[in-house]
Design an enzyme around this catalytic site. Structure first.
Site, mmCIF file in Angstrom:
data_model
loop_
_atom_site.group_PDB
_atom_site.id
_atom_site.type_symbol
_atom_site.label_atom_id
_atom_site.label_comp_id
_atom_site.label_asym_id
_atom_site.label_seq_id
_atom_site.Cartn_x
_atom_site.Cartn_y
_atom_site.Cartn_z
ATOM 1 N N HIS A 1 -37.601 28.973 -8.048
ATOM 2 C CA HIS A 1 -36.901 29.951 -8.892
ATOM 3 C C HIS A 1 -36.911 29.612 -10.381
ATOM 4 O O HIS A 1 -36.523 30.446 -11.194
ATOM 5 C CB HIS A 1 -35.452 30.127 -8.407
ATOM 6 N N ASP B 1 -28.734 35.326 -4.781
ATOM 7 C CA ASP B 1 -28.932 33.883 -4.613
ATOM 8 C C ASP B 1 -27.673 33.257 -4.028
ATOM 9 O O ASP B 1 -26.565 33.761 -4.243
ATOM 10 C CB ASP B 1 -29.202 33.283 -6.009
ATOM 11 N N HIS C 1 -27.037 30.371 -5.067
ATOM 12 C CA HIS C 1 -26.791 29.524 -6.238
ATOM 13 C C HIS C 1 -26.829 30.332 -7.532
ATOM 14 O O HIS C 1 -27.489 31.363 -7.598
ATOM 15 C CB HIS C 1 -27.875 28.440 -6.316
ATOM 16 N N ASP D 1 -27.976 29.077 -10.492
ATOM 17 C CA ASP D 1 -29.187 28.695 -11.249
ATOM 18 C C ASP D 1 -28.918 28.735 -12.751
ATOM 19 O O ASP D 1 -29.790 29.103 -13.535
ATOM 20 C CB ASP D 1 -30.354 29.615 -10.889
ATOM 21 N N HIS E 1 -35.214 24.491 -11.186
ATOM 22 C CA HIS E 1 -34.956 25.756 -10.462
ATOM 23 C C HIS E 1 -33.454 26.048 -10.396
ATOM 24 O O HIS E 1 -33.056 27.147 -10.028
ATOM 25 C CB HIS E 1 -35.600 25.773 -9.079
ATOM 26 N N ASP F 1 -33.750 35.318 -4.479
ATOM 27 C CA ASP F 1 -33.987 33.988 -3.907
ATOM 28 C C ASP F 1 -33.657 34.119 -2.422
ATOM 29 O O ASP F 1 -32.542 34.453 -2.058
ATOM 30 C CB ASP F 1 -33.039 32.983 -4.589
ATOM 31 N N ASP G 1 -32.905 32.164 -0.314
ATOM 32 C CA ASP G 1 -31.789 31.365 0.206
ATOM 33 C C ASP G 1 -30.449 32.071 0.043
ATOM 34 O O ASP G 1 -29.402 31.559 0.460
ATOM 35 C CB ASP G 1 -31.760 29.942 -0.366
ATOM 36 N N GLU H 1 -38.711 31.226 -3.547
ATOM 37 C CA GLU H 1 -38.226 30.101 -2.742
ATOM 38 C C GLU H 1 -38.559 30.160 -1.260
ATOM 39 O O GLU H 1 -37.918 29.485 -0.459
ATOM 40 C CB GLU H 1 -36.703 29.907 -2.970
#
Ligand code: X7A
Ligand code: MN
Ligand code: MN
Ligand code: MN
Length: 301
Positions: free
Chosen positions: A98, A121, A123, A125, A138, A225, A227, A270
């Site tokens: 990412h 996401d 996260h 980031d 990332h 992303d 994830d 990702e």
């Protein structure tokens, strides 16, 4: 409707080998033809080669890993994305980690200065060089795009063209202490999994768009992303976090963004095809392709 696939076999923003193989798996799963079946004219000028960049002598800057490689790759990606957008094509960037979004979103903002960013996401980031605990870039692209940190000379090309009112997150559930502070202090809108549970994905997407695109008249850059999805849905990714979006919640976001008619750029990031067994990899790649189709107009009826 024209879409340009930008294959970015890049893993320098994080430590796990394999995420650079994401693009080839997505393409070999048939994504270009799947998009043609949706009526898109698809150009795919092959996966980017970053060899010359990866041979660079690239010692850490502070604790930031592979900084020069990440910067040069993202700068190249920014130019590619801007070029496709200028040419009237929707850039579809397949990652790769990412950190690439530093490039893709820079490219989009060069062509669409008023674009807003929807960031899906687990996260945020958004770590800066001073808040990152891992040094994995990332986990930092958003801070560069917002210009939150003092400019690191190696990243001087990144112009802080994104403003804090033009980004919104959905899916957050693993945000570092430093990132929580940054989100709070900058008043950045984020819908975590708590809000998804509380309001349901339909209301969350509506509120997210009401925040960054109230009149639905701004171009949208969707950065997804994988994830963000629950690891049972997309297992083969570098930083999985339990309690994520269901298959349908992930697809609903993509369908709803397409329905706005505002989408101008898309990242699918990702997917790391080397982190799980063959079946789990196949599932993750298939979900990635499916999300892209939904973001590009595939409907259930
Ligand atoms: N915030 C993390 C994860 C970034 C994930 C990037 B993404 O979303 O593109 O996959 C995690 C830092 N974390 C700190 C506590 C110990 C474990 C790692 C970081 O490395 O900065
Ligand atoms: Mn991410
Ligand atoms: Mn993530
Ligand atoms: Mn990840």
């Amino acid at each position: 409707k024209r879409v340009a696939i930008v294959g970015c076999p890049f893993s320098g923003g994080q430590p796990k080998p394999g995420v650079d193989k994401g693009p080839i798996h997505l393409v070999e799963a048939g994504l270009p033809d799947q998009l043609r079946e949706l009526g898109w004219e698809v150009t795919f000028d092959g996966h980017h080669q970053f060899e010359e960049i990866s041979t660079l002598d690239d010692p850490p800057i502070g604790i930031l890993k592979n900084p020069r490689q990440v910067s040069k790759v993202c700068e190249a990606v920014a130019k590619t994305v801007e070029g496709h957008a200028k040419d009237g094509q929707l850039p579809l960037t397949l990652g790769g980690d990412h950190s690439l979004a530093m490039g893709t979103i820079s490219g989009t903002l060069s062509q669409y200065p008023n674009a807003c960013v929807v960031w899906i996401d687990a996260h945020a980031d958004i770590n800066t060089a001073s808040t990152t605990e891992s040094g994995n870039i990332h986990g930092m692209p958003v801070s560069f795009l917002l210009g939150l940190d003092a400019t690191i000379p190696e990243f001087a090309w990144v112009k802080p063209k994104l403003t804090t009112d033009r980004i919104v997150y959905i899916g957050l559930r693993d945000v570092d202490a430093g990132e929580k502070r940054i989100l709070r202090e900058n008043g950045i809108k984020a819908f975590s999994m708590h809000e998804v549970d509380k309001y349901g994905i339909g209301k969350v997407v509506e509120m997210a768009l009401d925040h960054v695109n109230p009149k639905r008249d701004l171009p949208i850059h969707l950065s997804f992303d994988v994830d963000a999805l629950d690891p049972t849905v997309a297992p083969s990714t570098g930083t999985p976090v339990r309690g994520g979006l269901t298959f349908r919640e992930g697809h609903y976001i993509c369908e709803a963004i397409y329905e706005t008619g505002c989408l101008v750029a898309l990242d699918l990031m990702e997917v790391n095809p080397s982190l799980a067994d063959a079946e789990a990899v196949k599932q993750t790649v298939a979900v990635g392709c499916s999300l892209v189709r939904s973001a590009l107009g595939e409907t259930l009826l």
